[in-house]
Each structure stands twice: as C-alpha cells, then as structure tokens.
Write a protein that holds these residues in place. Structure first.
Motif, mmCIF file in Angstrom:
data_model
loop_
_atom_site.group_PDB
_atom_site.id
_atom_site.type_symbol
_atom_site.label_atom_id
_atom_site.label_comp_id
_atom_site.label_asym_id
_atom_site.label_seq_id
_atom_site.Cartn_x
_atom_site.Cartn_y
_atom_site.Cartn_z
ATOM 1 N N LYS A 13 18.461 -18.927 43.911
ATOM 2 C CA LYS A 13 17.465 -18.006 43.341
ATOM 3 C C LYS A 13 16.320 -18.818 42.777
ATOM 4 N N ALA A 53 23.871 -7.260 42.732
ATOM 5 C CA ALA A 53 22.782 -6.749 43.563
ATOM 6 C C ALA A 53 21.646 -6.180 42.727
ATOM 7 N N THR A 54 21.479 -6.671 41.503
ATOM 8 C CA THR A 54 20.328 -6.227 40.724
ATOM 9 C C THR A 54 19.263 -7.301 40.715
ATOM 10 N N SER A 55 19.507 -8.383 41.392
ATOM 11 C CA SER A 55 18.500 -9.411 41.556
ATOM 12 C C SER A 55 18.635 -9.886 43.002
ATOM 13 N N THR A 56 17.518 -9.926 43.711
ATOM 14 C CA THR A 56 17.570 -10.275 45.136
ATOM 15 C C THR A 56 17.631 -11.788 45.280
ATOM 16 N N ALA A 70 22.161 -7.576 49.614
ATOM 17 C CA ALA A 70 20.761 -7.342 49.951
ATOM 18 C C ALA A 70 20.519 -5.897 50.372
ATOM 19 N N ASP A 71 21.508 -5.255 51.015
ATOM 20 C CA ASP A 71 21.248 -3.866 51.397
ATOM 21 C C ASP A 71 22.410 -2.917 51.112
ATOM 22 N N HIS A 72 23.306 -3.318 50.208
ATOM 23 C CA HIS A 72 24.393 -2.407 49.846
ATOM 24 C C HIS A 72 24.589 -2.321 48.342
ATOM 25 N N GLY A 73 23.506 -2.487 47.593
ATOM 26 C CA GLY A 73 23.612 -2.463 46.131
ATOM 27 C C GLY A 73 24.456 -1.310 45.601
ATOM 28 N N PRO A 74 24.106 -0.064 45.931
ATOM 29 C CA PRO A 74 24.876 1.054 45.380
ATOM 30 C C PRO A 74 26.355 1.002 45.740
ATOM 31 N N GLU A 75 26.693 0.661 46.989
ATOM 32 C CA GLU A 75 28.101 0.606 47.390
ATOM 33 C C GLU A 75 28.849 -0.450 46.568
ATOM 34 N N ARG A 77 27.999 -1.740 43.560
ATOM 35 C CA ARG A 77 28.091 -1.433 42.131
ATOM 36 C C ARG A 77 29.024 -0.264 41.844
ATOM 37 N N ALA A 78 29.245 0.602 42.845
ATOM 38 C CA ALA A 78 30.184 1.704 42.633
ATOM 39 C C ALA A 78 31.557 1.157 42.259
ATOM 40 N N ILE A 82 30.067 -3.632 34.968
ATOM 41 C CA ILE A 82 29.124 -4.675 34.581
ATOM 42 C C ILE A 82 28.923 -4.686 33.068
ATOM 43 N N SER C 129 26.147 2.775 40.363
ATOM 44 C CA SER C 129 25.914 2.860 41.804
ATOM 45 C C SER C 129 24.536 3.430 42.134
ATOM 46 N N ARG C 283 14.247 -7.911 40.133
ATOM 47 C CA ARG C 283 13.570 -9.208 40.016
ATOM 48 C C ARG C 283 14.537 -10.364 40.093
#
Ligand SMILES: Nc1ncnc2c1ncn2[C@@H]1O[C@H](COP(=O)(O)OP(=O)(O)OP(=O)(O)O)[C@@H](O)[C@H]1O
Ligand SMILES: [Mg+2]
Lengths: 308, 283, 283
Positions: A13, A53-56, A70-75, A77-78, A82, C129, C283
């Motif tokens: 990062k 997945a809250t920071s790329t 990169a493209d499954h943040g919601p899945e 974090r479900a 945290i 989520s 970010r």
C-alpha cells in the motif's frame, strides 16, 4: 492443510510516495489466532483495512475468505467482525441503537438484531447504559461496545486492531478470556498489538512488522527461542554512566544492549551474569533478572524498542 | 492560574519567572499570533473570497437591483442617493458581521472541542482573558481583509466619498468586535454540538442582515418590525457607515448612540465571555 | 464480560449476515441495502436533529418576507415573459430553487466531509457488508427527503401569502426535488477531492455568485449578453427559471430544456460520484 482464510503475497500500500505496507506475505489458517506485532506506523492498521476491503491495495495479491477484496468488499465484510483501532461509534445514536442499526447494515432481520443487541449489551456489561448517549460513556465502555458491535453478525473471522488499548488490566484479562472462547469455537482471530503480553497470551502465530515489512514470523515461544536467550539481566547505572558500564560488561552473556536508561545483558542464566557483573567491580543502582519476551525479540530484530 | 502563584525556579536556563510575567502582559498577543499563524494556510482562499465578495455584492447584486430600484424610484430615490451608494456601506458592514460571527462560532466551539487549543493554552501561563481578547484580535485581522476590499472597490468605482470609504474600516472593526464577542459569549457556553451552532447563522446573522435596513431603509418595513433594527448592531454600524460614505443625515447625538451601543455591547459580551472561559477552563 | 455471562450469548440461535447478491459492474461497491442507511438517517433526524432540520426551513422564509416586503416596496413589479409580476411573487420561486440547491450542496459536501473525517460515520458503515454506493445513495435520498420537507413548507407559506399565481405551482415541489437531485448527485463527487475544510470554502465561493446572480432577485437582462450566457450555463438559473414558470403559470417551451439540463446533470453526477466512490471511501 485447509485453504487459508486470508492469504497475502507481495501486499503493498502506497500513499503518494510513501510506502506504508511494503510487499508483505502471510497466510492465516482457519481457527488460528494471528498477530501483527510492531511499533507505531509499522503499517498494521493499513494491513487490517486492506483485509477488510476498506482500503484498496496498491499491488500484490490478497484473498480473504476466498474473495478478492478489490471487488468483493461487501461479501467479505458480511463474514468479518471489525474492531477498529479508534472506537468509531455513532455519536448521534444511543448505545442500544448503535448495535441495532449496525446489525441492519448487515441486512440482518430486525427482530433478530434486537434480540441479539440485548445479549451483546449484557456481554459488554452495558445494560445499564442501554439508553445513554455514546459520548457519555467512558473510554473502556466505548471499547467494549465497539467489540460487542463487531460480533453482531456472528463473524467467521474477527479483525481486532489493538483490541485492549485503553482497557484497565482486569477488563483486558476478561476480554482475552472472551476472545479465547471465540477462538475455541473456531473463529479466526487477526489482531494487531504492541503489547508483548497480549501477543504471547493470544497468538498462535505472529509476524513482527517494522516500516511496512515483515522482519520475523513464528509462534511467540519459537521467536523468543530463535532471537533471544532464556533470561535477561537488566542493570541501571544512571543515564550518564550506562554507556561506559556497558563497555566493562562486554563479554558477559551472549549479547549486551545499551538503552538510554539501562543496559540489557542476554544470558541463559541471568543470576550467573549478575554475579559476573559484580565480579568486575560494577555496582548498578538497580538490577533485575527476568525471562526473555517478545520485546527482546523486537529489539534484536530492529535495534529499537517496541514502545518508544 | 495556580502555576503563576507558585514560586518559579530557574531550571535548565529557562527563566520561568520572566515567562510568566511576560505572559501576563502579552498573553493576548501570543494567542492572537498563534491564531494568525494557524490561519496562514487559509489565506489564499480568504483573499479570493475577500476580494471577490465586494465585486459580487456591489457590482453584481447592487448594480442589478439598483437598475430595478432606480427605474422605479428615480436616481436619488433611496435616502437621496442612487441605490448602489445606499447599500454599499451596509453590504460592507454585513460582510464584517457575518465573518466575525462565523469565525467566533466555529473557532470558539472548535477551540474547546474539536481541536482543544484553549485547554492547551490554559496549560501555559496564559489566562482566560488573554485567550478571549487574543482570539478576537485575530478575528479582527481576518475581518479587515474583506473590509479593505470593499472600501477599495468603493474608492476605485467612485461609490461615495473616498474618505468615507476609509472611515468604514474602523466602523466595521467596531461592529466585528461587538458581534464577535456577543457570539463568543453564547457559543462558549455550548458544550455539545447538536447542530445548534447553525442557529447563529440562521437566527442571528441572516435575520439581522435582512431586517435591519441593509437592502432598504428600515422605515420601509412595517413599524412593528423596527425594533429588530434598533437592537441590531448591524443597523447601528450601517447608519454610521451611511453617514460616513455619503453624508446621510445623522444627528450628532445619534452618532453617540450608535457608537455607544456598539462599544457597550462589545464590552459587556467580552466580560461575559471571559467569565465563561474562566469557568470552562478551570476544571 | 464475565464467563458466566458470556455463555448466555448462545441462548438464541446465531444468524450469519446474508451475503450480498449484487452482480455485474456494481459488485464490490453496492450491497443493495441502501435502506439501512436511510433508516439510520431518519432515526437520527427524528430523535436528535429535528430542531436543526426544522429551523432550516426559516431561511428562505426570512428572505421572502424581508426582500418581498422591503425591496418590493422600492421595486414594485418585474417583467417575466412579458407579464408584470409583483416583486414578492417574482422572488418566491427563486428562493425555492436556491433553498433546494443550498440544502443539497450542504448535505452532499459539508455534511459528508464532516461525517467522513470527524464523526467517522462512513468508516463504521463500511465495516459492515454495506458498499460505498449504498452509503452514497442513502445520503442522497436523505438529502432529497429533507428537500421535500422544505419545499412543501415553503409552498404552504407562499400559498398563504398569495404568491402562487397558477395551479401549476404544485409542480414546483417535484421541480425543486429535481434541482436538489442534480446538485446532490454532483456534490459527493466533488467532496471526494477535498482534503481540508478550506476546500469547502471554494464550493461556497462558487455558490454565492450563483445565488445572487441567477435571476434570483432581478432579471439577467440587466447584464451584457456575454455575461448572460455565463449565467445561463449555470444550473441554478435553469432551476430558477423552471420553478418560476411553474409558480407564475407562464409556462414556456424552454421548460423542456431546463428538464433536459437537469436530467443530464443527474446522470453525469451519479456516474461521476460512482466513479469517485473508491477515492472517497476506500482510501
Ligand atoms: N490515509 C493515509 N494517508 C497517508 N498516509 C497514511 C494514511 N494512513 C496511514 N498512513 C501512513 O502509513 C503508515 C502506517 O500507518 P498505520 O496506521 O498502518 O500504522 P500502525 O502500524 O497501525 O501504527 P499504530 O501502532 O500507531 O497504530 C504511517 O506512517 C501513516 O502515517
Ligand atoms: Mg494502528
């Protein structure tokens, strides 16, 4: 061996020109308690945010629960609980609503969330504060509420960023106990800390991070065995004299470290080392023999102490 | 204050007694200087806004409305002058009031809460009174920017007399001090932000600007609303400003009343602010 | 957190959070649960913020009363598409458009910036989520809801004052929502570029001239042709002219152009905001 819950290779990062996490590799197994140990600014929280997945990430590979953040943040974090480093509570809501609304963000059914919120309140010993505003809670209460909130979705893995910072010793032990139970039930724990005792108590395995890179990896005891001696003798001669005294001590034990306020003598037999120091005619103001800890590992690896 | 009463020793070459005595006399200036330094990063946007607003208000709004008003009332229809000249001093004053109110709302609340600078200052030999006065001095410096810009535009475009435009500066500063301390006196009593800070803008700045004879003479409004003008510091300052800029009729005793009202308001609310600051910092 | 209490955790069957089922290009930024964000906002509005929300209604009313009565007395009537309209009836629709713009911009810039950097609200939402698009859409819907409340309230006031000259005035409510949507959809994308509070100043620096010059208080015909074109390129002018056509009943074919302008603005704004979501939230 089962597939790792979280796996990173060359994870990096960058913020502008600054590299916060510099190509780290690690793999966390299901049910494991895995720690990131390191000083301020090492990149621990940044790594945790990338996992959530809250920071790329800037580059490298990362897989969390079988998904690419990169493209499954919601899945992802479900299934994660945290607990961020700084308590982020909803100051505009009451204590109980903090739990209920948070549950709704997960899309959990309302009656379930309401019932579960009451249980978690009890778990956090905040039942009396049910209807208080969040800004009226003490620091420790906020921490407990944040941790309870992280459990509302019955996560498969918990990300705990310095979970016990700000808690009193008693509350810390209770929390450790609770985390231990979660682990026994099969929840994977990922935590960051700069407390050696915490890492030693909770982690099956840990990595020592410094300036964005991993400098060592292993179980707490194996790290201590590998990078330190069984015991340590700590002697103080007063800030002006430590340097000179250390010259005289050189040769006793397997290694000598000078810190601004004391001299550390690494030896498998601390008492013997102490006698040897006295034999050389040195009279320390205070002296103490203790077992080696992760602090010593860190000092050895980076030349700096962990808590500055 | 207790640290000041204790005997100070000379430790490590720092003369604490000297520091303490200097802070007693000049503490307000340290506070102002600190704020002005902190404000430097805002300077670019402030200058843009300060220079932009007289053009916008005078040459945009004033000229545009002026065409409509003068078409209907004649070129000397409002207070004996063209509409643009009539509103110029009031717009300048309204800007001073708004800037002072805004700085005092968010600066004072933030100083206690968001970036608790006041508590940090209070940990040094600087007292509550110094913080209050020093803060206001820094606000006046800030207010001076748009005031100067307004006066310059008036001089350059020949709106009113140049000397009068210059006189708007001290009047504007007096107004800013009165409004600034008044807002500070209230905001400093607020310990939690429930959105009530926006009341300063919504229920003080905007209504006072709208109902105290800024855009039209106070007499145009129905008589039962005139009291708003009388208690409004903006009206008093605008009346002074009109007298200065284009010689609007102003009895000497009214000059005294206007100035006196502003001075009294500033003094009283300054005293109240110091009292609140002292209580809040002492905990 | 005693051991005995901890066991009670399992008194009920534990549920895991349902996995989001969004497919396609929005996967990863959208979980299809915008509703929970709206619910949270409404709950806060109902329990904590209602005073602040309620008082936001007064600002356009103050303007209407002051300018309508005071300036109206000086100006008389203004010509709009060939018909002489009483000054208060001329500015009322403009104030409605301005208030829609202000509310939407405030909610999507200042408020978002604050919740992002100080209250850390979005970090909390994004620990669940939810995806950034859920959060952004939720905020836009909340802003529109607030806009709807204000538009209805203002409509009641103008109707009581007899300033709505035609039945088409009821259409001004949806029109105001369209204006608000246009600004809100862009606002969040702009906020994604902001690093400090000073950057917000620039937003308000842009809005001020739009507010004062977009045919709000006087027709733009007072300006030279080139300057008129600049104003006609700005969104607020389209909003003002559209709502004014509706409240006066002087509906022109150009209303279709206004609608088209906002349709394009909304589509572009949503696209822009979606493209900037990662920069804003991740970010
Ligand atoms: N959003 C950001 N923008 C720029 N730099 C950042 C950002 N977040 C973190 N950093 C930088 O990245 C580095 C690592 O930060 P991080 O928060 O991960 O450290 P940490 O190991 O968690 O430290 P601590 O023990 O203090 O919590 C720091 O130098 C920090 O300044
Ligand atoms: Mg950290």
């Amino acid at each position: 061996m089962p597939a790792p819950v979280i796996e990173a290779t060359g994870l990096t990062k960058r913020y502008g020109d600054f590299t916060a996490v510099d190509g780290i590799d690690f793999a966390i197994q299901p049910g494991e308690a895995f720690g990131f140990l390191g000083p301020n600014g090492a990149g621990k929280s940044t790594t945790m945010r990338m996992i959530a997945a809250t920071s790329t990430r800037t580059s490298g590979d990362l897989s969390v629960l079988g998904f690419d953040p990169a493209d499954h943040g919601p899945e992802i974090r479900a299934q994660l609980g945290i607990v961020p480093q700084a308590d982020q509570l909803d100051e505009e809501l009451r204590v109980i609503d903090n739990l209920i609304i948070y549950g709704r963000y997960f899309g959990l059914p309302v009656p379930y969330v309401k019932r579960r919120a009451e249980e978690l309140l009890e778990f956090a010993q905040l039942t009396e504060k049910r209807r208080s505003r969040v800004d009226g809670l003490s620091g420790g209460m906020k921490r407990r509420l944040t941790i309870a909130r992280g459990l509302i979705n019955s996560p498969k893995a918990m990300l705990l960023d310095e979970p016990t910072t700000g808690l009193d010793p008693q509350a810390r032990h209770v929390l450790w106990d609770r985390l231990f139970r979660l682990k026994e039930e099969g929840t994977t724990l990922v935590l960051t800390t700069h407390y050696m005792d915490e890492a030693e108590q909770l982690c099956d395995r840990l990595v020592v991070v410094d300036k964005g890179t991993i400098v060592a990896e292993g179980s707490p005891s194996s790290l201590i065995r590998q990078y330190s001696t069984r015991e340590v003798l700590e002697v103080r001669f007063g800030s002006a004299h430590n340097e000179a005294a250390s010259q005289a001590i050189e040769g006793i034990g397997s290694r000598v470290e000078v810190l601004p306020d004391r001299v550390l003598v690494y030896a498998d037999d601390g008492e013997a080392a102490m006698s040897a120091v006295h034999e050389r005619g040195l009279r320390p103001i205070t002296s103490l023999v203790r077992r080696s800890s992760l602090e010593d590992v860190f000092l050895r690896l980076t030349g700096r102490s962990l808590i500055e | 204050m207790s640290t000041l009463e204790q005997p100070v020793a000379d430790v490590g070459g720092v003369d604490h007694a000297l520091i303490a005595s200097r802070a007693r006399g000049w503490g307000w200036w340290f506070v102002a200087e600190h704020r002005i330094r902190a404000m430097r990063s805002y300077v670019a946007s402030w200058i843009a806004i300060s220079v932009g607003s007289p053009f916008l208000f005078l040459l945009g709004l004033g000229l545009g409305l002026g065409l409509l008003v003068d078409a209907n009332q004649g070129a000397q229809g409002v207070d004996g002058v063209p509409y643009l000249v009539f509103i110029a001093p009031a717009l300048s004053m309204a800007t001073a009031m708004q800037t002072a109110a805004q700085e005092n709302t968010y600066g004072v609340f933030g100083g206690f809460k968001w970036f608790p600078m006041f508590f940090a200052m209070n940990g040094t030999p600087i007292s509550a009174a110094h913080i209050v006065v020093g803060f206001q001095v820094s606000v006046l410096v800030r207010v001076l920017l748009p005031l100067v810009a307004f006066s310059l535009v008036m001089v350059v475009f020949g709106i009113g007399s140049p000397l009068g435009a210059l006189l708007l500066l001290p009047i504007g500063l007096l107004l800013a001090a009165a409004v600034g301390f008044a807002v500070m006196a209230w905001v400093s009593t607020q310990t939690e932000d429930r959105g009530q800070l926006s009341f300063v803008e919504r229920f003080v700045v905007v209504p006072l600007t709208l109902f105290s004879g800024t855009y039209f003479p106070l007499e145009t409004l129905p008589a039962f609303l005139h009291w708003i003008g009388w208690i409004s510091p903006l009206w008093h300052a605008a009346e002074l400003g009109r007298g200065a800029l284009y010689g609007a009729e102003l009895a000497p005793v009214m000059v005294l009343v206007h100035v006196g009202y502003l001075v009294l308001l500033a003094g009283l609310t300054c005293w109240l602010s110091i009292r609140t600051f002292r209580r809040r910092l002492d905990k | 957190m005693t051991g005995q209490r901890a066991t009670q955790l399992h008194a009920t069957e534990l549920l895991e959070a349902p996995a989001p089922t969004v497919r396609g290009p929005l996967r990863g930024i959208y979980a299809g649960n915008t509703r929970s964000v709206v619910v949270r906002g409404l709950q806060v509005m109902a329990r904590t913020n209602w005073v602040v929300v309620l008082t936001g209604f007064f600002e356009p009313v103050f303007y209407l009363l002051s300018m309508g009565a005071g300036l109206g007395a000086l100006i008389g009537t203004v010509e709009f598409y060939g018909v002489d309209v009483e000054y208060a009836a001329y500015i009322a629709p403009a104030l409605m458009a301005v208030s829609a713009m202000n509310g939407a911009v405030y909610d999507s810039t200042m408020n978002v910036f604050f919740k992002m950097n100080f209250a850390k609200l979005y970090q909390q939402m994004l620990s669940t989520s939810l995806g950034p698009l859920d959060v952004a859409l939720g905020e836009i819907l909340l802003a529109l809801f607030r806009g709807l409340l204000y538009a209805c309230g203002f409509m009641v006031v103008t109707t009581l004052m007899g300033l709505n000259l035609s039945w088409t005035a009821v259409l001004a409510i949806p029109a105001a929502l369209i204006v608000a949507f246009g600004f809100a959809s862009f606002g969040m994308a702009i906020t994604s570029y902001m690093k400090t509070f000073q950057h917000l100043d620039y937003v308000f620096f842009l809005m001020m001239p739009m507010f004062l010059l977009s045919a709000t208080f006087f027709p733009i015909e007072v300006y030279p042709q080139g300057f008129q074109w600049v104003i006609q390129a700005m969104p607020l002018w389209h909003g003002v002219d559209m709502i004014r056509q509706l409240t006066t009943g002087l509906i022109q074919p150009s209303i279709l152009m206004h609608l088209l302008y906002f349709a394009v603005m909304i589509v572009l704004g949503l696209w822009f905001t979606t493209a900037r979501l990662r920069a804003l939230f991740l970010r």
